[in-house]
Design a protein around this motif. Structure first.
Motif, PDB file in Angstrom:
ATOM      1  N   UNK A  45      -3.527  12.395   5.112  1.00 17.23           N
ATOM      2  CA  UNK A  45      -3.049  12.516   3.732  1.00 17.23           C
ATOM      3  C   UNK A  45      -2.244  11.268   3.345  1.00 17.23           C
ATOM      4  N   UNK A  46      -1.376  10.835   4.247  1.00 12.18           N
ATOM      5  CA  UNK A  46      -0.566   9.642   3.972  1.00 12.18           C
ATOM      6  C   UNK A  46      -1.461   8.399   3.898  1.00 12.18           C
ATOM      7  N   UNK A  47      -2.433   8.330   4.780  1.00 11.64           N
ATOM      8  CA  UNK A  47      -3.340   7.170   4.783  1.00 11.64           C
ATOM      9  C   UNK A  47      -4.080   7.049   3.454  1.00 11.64           C
ATOM     10  N   UNK A  48      -4.492   8.184   2.901  1.00 15.07           N
ATOM     11  CA  UNK A  48      -5.224   8.157   1.625  1.00 15.07           C
ATOM     12  C   UNK A  48      -4.315   7.737   0.478  1.00 15.07           C
ATOM     13  N   UNK A  49      -3.036   8.034   0.635  1.00 13.40           N
ATOM     14  CA  UNK A  49      -2.094   7.833  -0.461  1.00 13.40           C
ATOM     15  C   UNK A  49      -1.391   6.477  -0.447  1.00 13.40           C
ATOM     16  N   UNK A  50      -1.159   5.928   0.737  1.00 17.71           N
ATOM     17  CA  UNK A  50      -0.263   4.760   0.826  1.00 17.71           C
ATOM     18  C   UNK A  50      -0.872   3.504   0.183  1.00 17.71           C
ATOM     19  N   UNK A  51      -0.019   2.795  -0.540  1.00 18.39           N
ATOM     20  CA  UNK A  51      -0.454   1.535  -1.163  1.00 18.39           C
ATOM     21  C   UNK A  51      -0.358   0.427  -0.113  1.00 18.39           C
ATOM     22  N   UNK A  52      -1.451  -0.270   0.091  1.00 23.98           N
ATOM     23  CA  UNK A  52      -1.460  -1.410   1.018  1.00 23.98           C
ATOM     24  C   UNK A  52      -1.750  -2.667   0.186  1.00 23.98           C
ATOM     25  N   UNK A  53      -0.747  -3.544   0.110  1.00 19.14           N
ATOM     26  CA  UNK A  53      -0.846  -4.740  -0.732  1.00 19.14           C
ATOM     27  C   UNK A  53      -1.304  -5.929   0.099  1.00 19.14           C
ATOM     28  N   UNK A  54      -1.976  -6.864  -0.549  1.00 16.74           N
ATOM     29  CA  UNK A  54      -2.318  -8.124   0.114  1.00 16.74           C
ATOM     30  C   UNK A  54      -1.345  -9.203  -0.366  1.00 16.74           C
ATOM     31  N   UNK A  55      -0.907 -10.048   0.546  1.00 17.99           N
ATOM     32  CA  UNK A  55      -0.073 -11.178   0.157  1.00 17.99           C
ATOM     33  C   UNK A  55      -0.472 -12.433   0.917  1.00 17.99           C
ATOM     34  N   UNK A  56      -0.364 -13.571   0.254  1.00 16.25           N
ATOM     35  CA  UNK A  56      -0.711 -14.846   0.889  1.00 16.25           C
ATOM     36  C   UNK A  56      -1.591 -15.648  -0.042  1.00 16.25           C
ATOM     37  N   UNK A  57      -0.938 -16.541  -0.826  1.00 15.91           N
ATOM     38  CA  UNK A  57      -1.647 -17.408  -1.767  1.00 15.91           C
ATOM     39  C   UNK A  57      -2.558 -16.645  -2.734  1.00 15.91           C
ATOM     40  N   UNK A  58      -2.134 -15.472  -3.139  1.00 14.71           N
ATOM     41  CA  UNK A  58      -2.869 -14.762  -4.191  1.00 14.71           C
ATOM     42  C   UNK A  58      -2.534 -15.450  -5.518  1.00 14.71           C
ATOM     43  N   UNK A  59      -3.575 -15.701  -6.302  1.00 12.64           N
ATOM     44  CA  UNK A  59      -3.435 -16.459  -7.548  1.00 12.64           C
ATOM     45  C   UNK A  59      -4.282 -15.774  -8.625  1.00 12.64           C
ATOM     46  N   UNK A  60      -4.083 -16.174  -9.895  1.00 10.87           N
ATOM     47  CA  UNK A  60      -4.897 -15.545 -10.939  1.00 10.87           C
ATOM     48  C   UNK A  60      -6.403 -15.673 -10.675  1.00 10.87           C
ATOM     49  N   UNK A  61      -6.818 -16.771 -10.051  1.00 14.80           N
ATOM     50  CA  UNK A  61      -8.270 -16.948  -9.894  1.00 14.80           C
ATOM     51  C   UNK A  61      -8.861 -16.256  -8.658  1.00 14.80           C
ATOM     52  N   UNK A  62      -8.052 -15.756  -7.754  1.00 15.27           N
ATOM     53  CA  UNK A  62      -8.643 -15.033  -6.626  1.00 15.27           C
ATOM     54  C   UNK A  62      -8.235 -13.558  -6.569  1.00 15.27           C
ATOM     55  N   UNK A  63      -7.318 -13.166  -7.454  1.00 16.46           N
ATOM     56  CA  UNK A  63      -6.777 -11.803  -7.373  1.00 16.46           C
ATOM     57  C   UNK A  63      -7.837 -10.743  -7.660  1.00 16.46           C
ATOM     58  N   UNK A  64      -8.695 -11.009  -8.619  1.00 19.73           N
ATOM     59  CA  UNK A  64      -9.667  -9.990  -9.030  1.00 19.73           C
ATOM     60  C   UNK A  64     -10.561  -9.564  -7.861  1.00 19.73           C
ATOM     61  N   UNK A  65     -11.038 -10.550  -7.131  1.00 19.28           N
ATOM     62  CA  UNK A  65     -11.911 -10.266  -5.992  1.00 19.28           C
ATOM     63  C   UNK A  65     -11.185  -9.478  -4.911  1.00 19.28           C
ATOM     64  N   UNK A  66      -9.952  -9.882  -4.634  1.00 18.66           N
ATOM     65  CA  UNK A  66      -9.169  -9.178  -3.610  1.00 18.66           C
ATOM     66  C   UNK A  66      -8.913  -7.736  -4.042  1.00 18.66           C
ATOM     67  N   UNK A  67      -8.487  -7.574  -5.305  1.00 15.65           N
ATOM     68  CA  UNK A  67      -8.121  -6.233  -5.785  1.00 15.65           C
ATOM     69  C   UNK A  67      -9.338  -5.313  -5.929  1.00 15.65           C
ATOM     70  N   UNK A  68     -10.512  -5.895  -5.948  1.00 17.09           N
ATOM     71  CA  UNK A  68     -11.719  -5.064  -6.071  1.00 17.09           C
ATOM     72  C   UNK A  68     -12.088  -4.425  -4.724  1.00 17.09           C
ATOM     73  N   UNK A  69     -11.469  -4.878  -3.664  1.00 18.24           N
ATOM     74  CA  UNK A  69     -11.777  -4.326  -2.336  1.00 18.24           C
ATOM     75  C   UNK A  69     -11.218  -2.903  -2.226  1.00 18.24           C
ATOM     76  N   UNK A  70     -11.956  -2.009  -1.568  1.00 15.96           N
ATOM     77  CA  UNK A  70     -11.567  -0.593  -1.592  1.00 15.96           C
ATOM     78  C   UNK A  70     -10.201  -0.270  -0.987  1.00 15.96           C
ATOM     79  N   UNK A  71      -9.748  -1.058  -0.016  1.00 17.86           N
ATOM     80  CA  UNK A  71      -8.473  -0.723   0.627  1.00 17.86           C
ATOM     81  C   UNK A  71      -7.335  -1.651   0.219  1.00 17.86           C
ATOM     82  N   UNK A  72      -7.569  -2.493  -0.776  1.00 14.99           N
ATOM     83  CA  UNK A  72      -6.508  -3.382  -1.273  1.00 14.99           C
ATOM     84  C   UNK A  72      -5.966  -2.798  -2.579  1.00 14.99           C
ATOM     85  N   UNK A  73      -4.691  -2.389  -2.523  1.00 10.10           N
ATOM     86  CA  UNK A  73      -4.109  -1.646  -3.647  1.00 10.10           C
ATOM     87  C   UNK A  73      -3.134  -2.484  -4.447  1.00 10.10           C
TER      88      UNK A  73
END
Ligand code: PGA
Length: 248
Positions: A199-227
């Motif tokens: 239940x916690x695994x389904x709910x928890x927000x897992x963020x990505x960090x490391x040189x995220x920029x306007x031009x690469x964020x969309x692709x990263x955020x489209x990934x199923x486990x990147x919240x």
């Protein structure tokens, strides 16, 4: 559906005036509440930024929190102090803290616990160095970083926490993990949590960090486990931070 979250980490940048104006710029540009948004300001500016964000969707975060509740710990800032100012989130275990200031897995776990005891949501940062990745140690490093916290506070505590996967080799280097590289580790983290509590695994927000920029964020955020993302450099400009937020 998990709600996404974008967090700016201002690190040791800016002045009081530039920080206030950055926060005002973000607030002014917030036209939708499709995801959660926060900024982690330097400690001394938190009270000023708290005034700017009051009554808005922009939440306040700190960049660290003491591993003790109170007492003779010169130079430290407690969770109680942060709570009093109106802090919602606290980063714990950022790689810069771990590598430059000696924050250990054990002290990171203690910081996580202190934050939660005051109702502050810890954002637990985990991630491997380039050397560790090249030696195929990514998952074992992350296990160790997660276990230190799970062993101290229990898996149930992750019900009110956020995890940020930040490969150390991607932080401030302009070298982003590919969407697939990041997704692979995010998936791994979620499965690791799921083995203890689905239940916690389904709910928890897992963020990505490391040189995220306007031009690469969309692709990263489209990934199923990147919240969402933990954004350093690109969060120092209201327009680019909002572009990242709006690419969710
Ligand atoms: P960066 O920093 O976006 O500048 O790489 C991310 C972070 O350290 O949280």
């Amino acid at each position: 559906m998990r709600r996404s979250l974008v967090v700016g980490n201002w690190k040791m940048n800016g002045t009081r005036a530039s920080s206030e104006s950055l926060a005002k710029g973000i607030v002014a540009g917030l036209v939708s509440d499709h995801a959660d948004i926060a900024v982690c300001a330097p400690y001394v500016y938190l009270p000023y930024i708290a005034e700017v964000v009051k009554g808005t969707e922009l939440a306040l975060g700190s960049q660290n929190v003491a591993d003790q509740a109170s007492g003779a710990y010169t130079g430290e800032i407690s969770a109680t102090m942060l709570k009093e100012i109106g802090v919602t989130y606290a980063l714990v275990g950022h790689s810069e803290r771990r590598s430059y200031y000696g924050d250990t897995d054990a002290s990171v776990a203690a910081r996580f616990k202190q934050a939660q005891e005051q109702g502050i949501i810890p954002i637990l940062c985990v991630g491997e160095t380039l050397e560790e990745r090249e030696q195929d140690k990514t998952f074992s490093v992350i296990n160790k970083q997660l276990d230190a916290v799970i062993d101290l506070v229990g898996i149930a505590s992750f019900d009110a926490a956020v995890i940020a996967y930040e490969p150390v080799w991607a932080i401030g280097t302009g070298k982003t993990a590919t969407d697939e590289q990041a997704q692979e580790v995010h998936y791994y983290i979620r499965q690791y949590i799921a083995a203890k509590d689905q239940v916690i695994a389904d709910k928890i927000q897992i963020l990505y960090g490391g040189s995220a920029k306007p031009d690469n964020a969309k692709g990263l955020f489209a990934m199923p486990d990147i919240d969402g993302g933990l954004i350093g450099g690109a969060s120092l400009d209201a327009e680019s931070f909002l572009k990242i937020f709006n690419s969710i």
